[in-house]
Design a protein around this motif. Sequence first.
Motif, PDB file in Angstrom:
ATOM      1  N   THR A  10      12.221   1.306  -8.722  1.00  0.00           N
ATOM      2  CA  THR A  10      10.823   0.058  -7.542  1.00  0.00           C
ATOM      3  C   THR A  10      11.705   1.243  -6.207  1.00  0.00           C
ATOM      4  OG1 THR A  10      12.654  -1.465  -8.085  1.00  0.00           O
ATOM      5  CG2 THR A  10       9.644  -1.016  -9.274  1.00  0.00           C
ATOM      6  N   VAL A  11      10.724   0.791  -4.954  1.00  0.00           N
ATOM      7  CA  VAL A  11      11.053   1.281  -3.536  1.00  0.00           C
ATOM      8  C   VAL A  11      11.278  -0.053  -3.314  1.00  0.00           C
ATOM      9  CG1 VAL A  11       9.921   1.644  -1.842  1.00  0.00           C
ATOM     10  CG2 VAL A  11       9.279   2.868  -3.748  1.00  0.00           C
ATOM     11  N   LYS A  12      12.242  -0.062  -2.124  1.00  0.00           N
ATOM     12  CA  LYS A  12      12.990  -1.553  -2.839  1.00  0.00           C
ATOM     13  C   LYS A  12      12.282  -2.526  -0.904  1.00  0.00           C
ATOM     14  CE  LYS A  12      17.231   1.877  -1.377  1.00  0.00           C
ATOM     15  NZ  LYS A  12      17.026   3.457  -0.632  1.00  0.00           N
ATOM     16  N   SER A  13      11.418  -1.767  -0.963  1.00  0.00           N
ATOM     17  CA  SER A  13      10.402  -2.979  -0.368  1.00  0.00           C
ATOM     18  C   SER A  13       9.098  -2.848  -0.833  1.00  0.00           C
ATOM     19  CB  SER A  13      10.574  -3.596   0.524  1.00  0.00           C
ATOM     20  OG  SER A  13       9.470  -2.901   2.133  1.00  0.00           O
ATOM     21  N   GLN A  14       7.878  -3.636  -0.584  1.00  0.00           N
ATOM     22  CA  GLN A  14       6.644  -3.515  -1.198  1.00  0.00           C
ATOM     23  C   GLN A  14       5.609  -2.766   0.162  1.00  0.00           C
ATOM     24  OE1 GLN A  14       5.645  -4.830  -4.261  1.00  0.00           O
ATOM     25  NE2 GLN A  14       7.790  -5.784  -4.067  1.00  0.00           N
ATOM     26  N   ASN A  15       6.295  -2.926   1.146  1.00  0.00           N
ATOM     27  CA  ASN A  15       5.569  -1.810   1.975  1.00  0.00           C
ATOM     28  C   ASN A  15       5.768  -0.127   2.131  1.00  0.00           C
ATOM     29  OD1 ASN A  15       4.133  -0.741   4.234  1.00  0.00           O
ATOM     30  ND2 ASN A  15       5.048  -2.511   5.558  1.00  0.00           N
ATOM     31  N   PHE A  16       5.465   0.181   1.720  1.00  0.00           N
ATOM     32  CA  PHE A  16       5.310   2.201   0.976  1.00  0.00           C
ATOM     33  C   PHE A  16       5.653   2.492   2.449  1.00  0.00           C
ATOM     34  CE2 PHE A  16       3.299   6.275   1.440  1.00  0.00           C
ATOM     35  CZ  PHE A  16       4.133   6.527   0.681  1.00  0.00           C
ATOM     36  N   PHE A  17       5.021   2.548   3.525  1.00  0.00           N
ATOM     37  CA  PHE A  17       4.535   2.803   4.948  1.00  0.00           C
ATOM     38  C   PHE A  17       6.028   2.842   5.763  1.00  0.00           C
ATOM     39  CE2 PHE A  17       0.297   2.539   3.284  1.00  0.00           C
ATOM     40  CZ  PHE A  17      -0.833   3.489   3.382  1.00  0.00           C
ATOM     41  N   PRO A  49       9.950  10.902  -5.503  1.00  0.00           N
ATOM     42  CA  PRO A  49       8.952  12.243  -5.676  1.00  0.00           C
ATOM     43  C   PRO A  49       8.110  10.344  -4.205  1.00  0.00           C
ATOM     44  CG  PRO A  49       9.252  12.208  -8.304  1.00  0.00           C
ATOM     45  CD  PRO A  49       9.820  10.648  -7.469  1.00  0.00           C
ATOM     46  N   SER A  50       8.244   9.598  -4.196  1.00  0.00           N
ATOM     47  CA  SER A  50       7.998   8.782  -3.799  1.00  0.00           C
ATOM     48  C   SER A  50       8.186   8.295  -2.099  1.00  0.00           C
ATOM     49  CB  SER A  50       8.027   6.915  -3.751  1.00  0.00           C
ATOM     50  OG  SER A  50       9.529   6.161  -3.897  1.00  0.00           O
ATOM     51  N   LYS A  51       9.680   9.058  -1.967  1.00  0.00           N
ATOM     52  CA  LYS A  51      10.164   8.962  -0.443  1.00  0.00           C
ATOM     53  C   LYS A  51       9.607  10.608   0.179  1.00  0.00           C
ATOM     54  CE  LYS A  51      14.065   8.946   2.388  1.00  0.00           C
ATOM     55  NZ  LYS A  51      15.764   8.748   1.923  1.00  0.00           N
ATOM     56  N   VAL A  52       9.222  11.832  -1.316  1.00  0.00           N
ATOM     57  CA  VAL A  52       8.819  12.819  -0.339  1.00  0.00           C
ATOM     58  C   VAL A  52       7.243  12.582  -0.037  1.00  0.00           C
ATOM     59  CG1 VAL A  52       7.928  15.327  -1.296  1.00  0.00           C
ATOM     60  CG2 VAL A  52      10.086  14.092  -1.960  1.00  0.00           C
ATOM     61  N   ARG A  88      -1.267  12.323  -2.249  1.00  0.00           N
ATOM     62  CA  ARG A  88      -0.402  12.105  -4.003  1.00  0.00           C
ATOM     63  C   ARG A  88      -0.855  12.186  -5.135  1.00  0.00           C
ATOM     64  NH1 ARG A  88      -2.159   8.505  -8.245  1.00  0.00           N
ATOM     65  NH2 ARG A  88      -0.372   6.973  -8.576  1.00  0.00           N
ATOM     66  N   LYS A  89      -2.056  13.232  -5.092  1.00  0.00           N
ATOM     67  CA  LYS A  89      -3.124  14.122  -5.287  1.00  0.00           C
ATOM     68  C   LYS A  89      -1.602  15.603  -6.036  1.00  0.00           C
ATOM     69  CE  LYS A  89      -6.624  17.178  -6.173  1.00  0.00           C
ATOM     70  NZ  LYS A  89      -7.447  17.672  -5.938  1.00  0.00           N
ATOM     71  N   TRP A  90      -1.227  16.365  -5.341  1.00  0.00           N
ATOM     72  CA  TRP A  90      -1.214  17.488  -4.658  1.00  0.00           C
ATOM     73  C   TRP A  90       0.833  16.769  -5.438  1.00  0.00           C
ATOM     74  CZ3 TRP A  90      -4.440  20.455  -5.979  1.00  0.00           C
ATOM     75  CH2 TRP A  90      -5.519  20.427  -5.839  1.00  0.00           C
ATOM     76  N   LYS A 125       3.820   7.538  -9.265  1.00  0.00           N
ATOM     77  CA  LYS A 125       2.251   5.944  -9.764  1.00  0.00           C
ATOM     78  C   LYS A 125       2.754   4.787  -9.713  1.00  0.00           C
ATOM     79  CE  LYS A 125       0.302   9.657 -13.253  1.00  0.00           C
ATOM     80  NZ  LYS A 125       0.771  10.185 -14.409  1.00  0.00           N
ATOM     81  N   ALA A 126       4.953   4.666  -9.789  1.00  0.00           N
ATOM     82  CA  ALA A 126       5.094   3.363  -9.355  1.00  0.00           C
ATOM     83  C   ALA A 126       5.048   2.483  -8.072  1.00  0.00           C
ATOM     84  CB  ALA A 126       5.986   2.857 -10.405  1.00  0.00           C
ATOM     85  N   ASN A 127       4.996   3.103  -7.191  1.00  0.00           N
ATOM     86  CA  ASN A 127       5.682   3.111  -5.734  1.00  0.00           C
ATOM     87  C   ASN A 127       4.547   4.027  -4.240  1.00  0.00           C
ATOM     88  OD1 ASN A 127       7.724   2.082  -6.692  1.00  0.00           O
ATOM     89  ND2 ASN A 127       8.488   4.246  -7.082  1.00  0.00           N
ATOM     90  N   VAL A 128       3.940   4.733  -4.891  1.00  0.00           N
ATOM     91  CA  VAL A 128       3.474   5.797  -3.926  1.00  0.00           C
ATOM     92  C   VAL A 128       1.312   5.242  -3.852  1.00  0.00           C
ATOM     93  CG1 VAL A 128       2.292   7.210  -3.271  1.00  0.00           C
ATOM     94  CG2 VAL A 128       4.324   7.338  -3.857  1.00  0.00           C
ATOM     95  N   PRO A 129       0.916   4.614  -3.522  1.00  0.00           N
ATOM     96  CA  PRO A 129      -0.421   3.376  -3.479  1.00  0.00           C
ATOM     97  C   PRO A 129      -1.068   4.697  -3.790  1.00  0.00           C
ATOM     98  CG  PRO A 129       0.074   3.172  -1.631  1.00  0.00           C
ATOM     99  CD  PRO A 129       1.325   3.711  -1.758  1.00  0.00           C
ATOM    100  N   GLU A 130      -2.157   4.896  -4.610  1.00  0.00           N
ATOM    101  CA  GLU A 130      -3.205   5.544  -5.288  1.00  0.00           C
ATOM    102  C   GLU A 130      -4.327   5.749  -3.745  1.00  0.00           C
ATOM    103  OE1 GLU A 130      -5.020   6.085  -9.221  1.00  0.00           O
ATOM    104  OE2 GLU A 130      -4.067   4.225  -9.299  1.00  0.00           O
TER     105      GLU A 130
END
Length: 662
Positions: free
Chosen positions: A2-9, A581-584, A602-604, A657-662
């Motif tokens: 999991t990312v360290k908080s719920q806010n991806f941005f 990947p989520s950080k990238v 995310r797709k690419w 997939k777990a950490n980057v919003p679609e």
Amino acid sequence: MTVKSQNFFSPASHGFVRIACVTPKVHIADPQANLAEHLSLAKRADEAGADVVLFPELSLTGYALDDLFLQQTLQEAAKTALEDLITASRNMRPVIVCGVPMIIEGALYNLAAIIHRGECLGLVPKTYLPNYREFYEKRWFSSGHDLNENIYFAGKYIVVAANQIFVARGEDAFTIGVEICEDMWSPATPSTGLALSGAHIILNLSASPVTVGKSRVRKRICEATSERLMCAYAFSASGPGESTTDLAWDGQSLIYEMGMLLAEGERFASNTLTFADIDVDRIAQERLRTATFADARLFNKADAEAFTSFDYTPHDLTDFHRHVARFPYVPADPERLDEDCYEAFNIQVHGLMQRLSTSNTQNVVIGISGGLDSTHALIVACKAFDRLGIPRANIHGYTMQGFGTSTGSRNDAMKLMKALGISAEVLDIRPAAKRMLMDIGHPYSQGEKVYDVNFENVQAGLRTDFLFRLAGEKKGFVVGTGDLSELALGWCTYGVGDHMSHYNVNCGAPKTLIQHLIRWAAKKEFDAKTGRILQSVLEREISPELVPIEAGVIQRTEDKVGPYELQDFNLYYLTRYGLKPSKVAFLSYQAWKDKYTLPEIRKWLELFLFRFFTISQFKRSAVPNGPKLISGGALSPRGDWRAPSDGNAKIWLDELKANVPE
């Protein structure tokens, strides 16, 4: 995962630590007035999401006090101001680092106080005291070199020692070390021991009076220190308000990370805050992959005097105090780009020269399609032959027309070969391809319009067969053309086409850089006529041109593998630093959000992960020799990247997939 908080941005969700370098208005010998400045600026920094707030040297009193430091009234006033600052920090989130003079065991020290949420975590004394030219610090202060005391202050026992590490607890763990002004100018800096003891971030409280050119010197030292120690280095100097009896002050603020300038504050101004988001993960990963760092720690017996931990709560803001280059392989600065292109082009040329010399070869064979990669390989070969004094006619270029070869590509290929004066021929591979398709029973040979992968690979394979047999006929070798981006994505047929050759000059060049290398060479290495042809090549869309034109199918490589500008970005951060990947994706979003949406990014990236970790490594495990161009940027199994050929992408795809919003 999991990312360290719920806010991806939020950058704090991805391991970024926000530093604020502060330049307060100095009130000479007035600690309470300076305290008010500290509280106001610290509050502003807190509201802006700062995790660490760095003040200049002796910030609670001012630096240019001379013999006033020996006045008991000043000493007591400074101590009171520090206690008041500690108390006031209870309701602030960041670590506050300020400067104060204090008597310890009967001697006066120039100290940094590290404060967090109502506690003083430690006091760090200045080690090296300048006592030359305008400096007389030994007149007032003692060096903290051997100081290691526990004193009772502000309601608790506090360590007073130079080599201390301050550790933020939690998932967002990071570590801080502190040195003071002259310490960084010493041949043996405290920061070396601090970094080897684990400090990701080195803070320097400085006074540093300004003279003409001194700002450049500070920048060089901070840059070199951060690069050599693989750390972030923040520097905050005294500014307006200091005594100008004999000196002047510019309040320079600098924040570097591993040799890269992240932020520089306004000089000759007060009440300024300079922010930067430090990538602690990147620092940790670089140290992890560099065995020299671990050896240096072992050989130098680097152990801090004390490790003091504190609870850390990350901010949830979404602003980002850091520039993320869209093209990490291509510098934005024109002068730096020119230098990089010069070096990369000459690395390629000299690599080929060496292979020609050691193999005692006077001839090479290259397949020229009119596309970027073969064009660049050809101009590299021309310069290698020129410098060795071998006629360009010994370069044998072949344009091999397939079912999808366009008139534009064929014409550019022929024009280029003619302009460069190499031996040029056209080979029509279609008859041989039709025969092979018939022999293997492919539907196309029965009149069906089936343009599948095998239909394309038959053409790619025949081209390679012709080139290798022609190399034998010409008593030479095949110069490869496939680039680094194609190796990363596996966009090549195993054993043929862009995958196989005798020596590949392009294997270290990502697609985004090759375009600039051609543009650079067109201006610097070739005549105007050749330059115009090269420009025409640059303007053409990237395509394998393997499907018949009459089929009405326009083949665009980037429709299949994604935009190269995004995939080169992904390649850089995944292989150079091993980031999640989520950080990238977060970094890519910061760089490209004006052009691509997060779902597109995310797709690419998902496609990149699948191709890179699952279907490409067995091809990379068998690549021919070729020169590395970029630090951390080779995919040869003999270079930067080693991986099992039968790996899979599951854990990287799951993390994305777990950490980057679609």
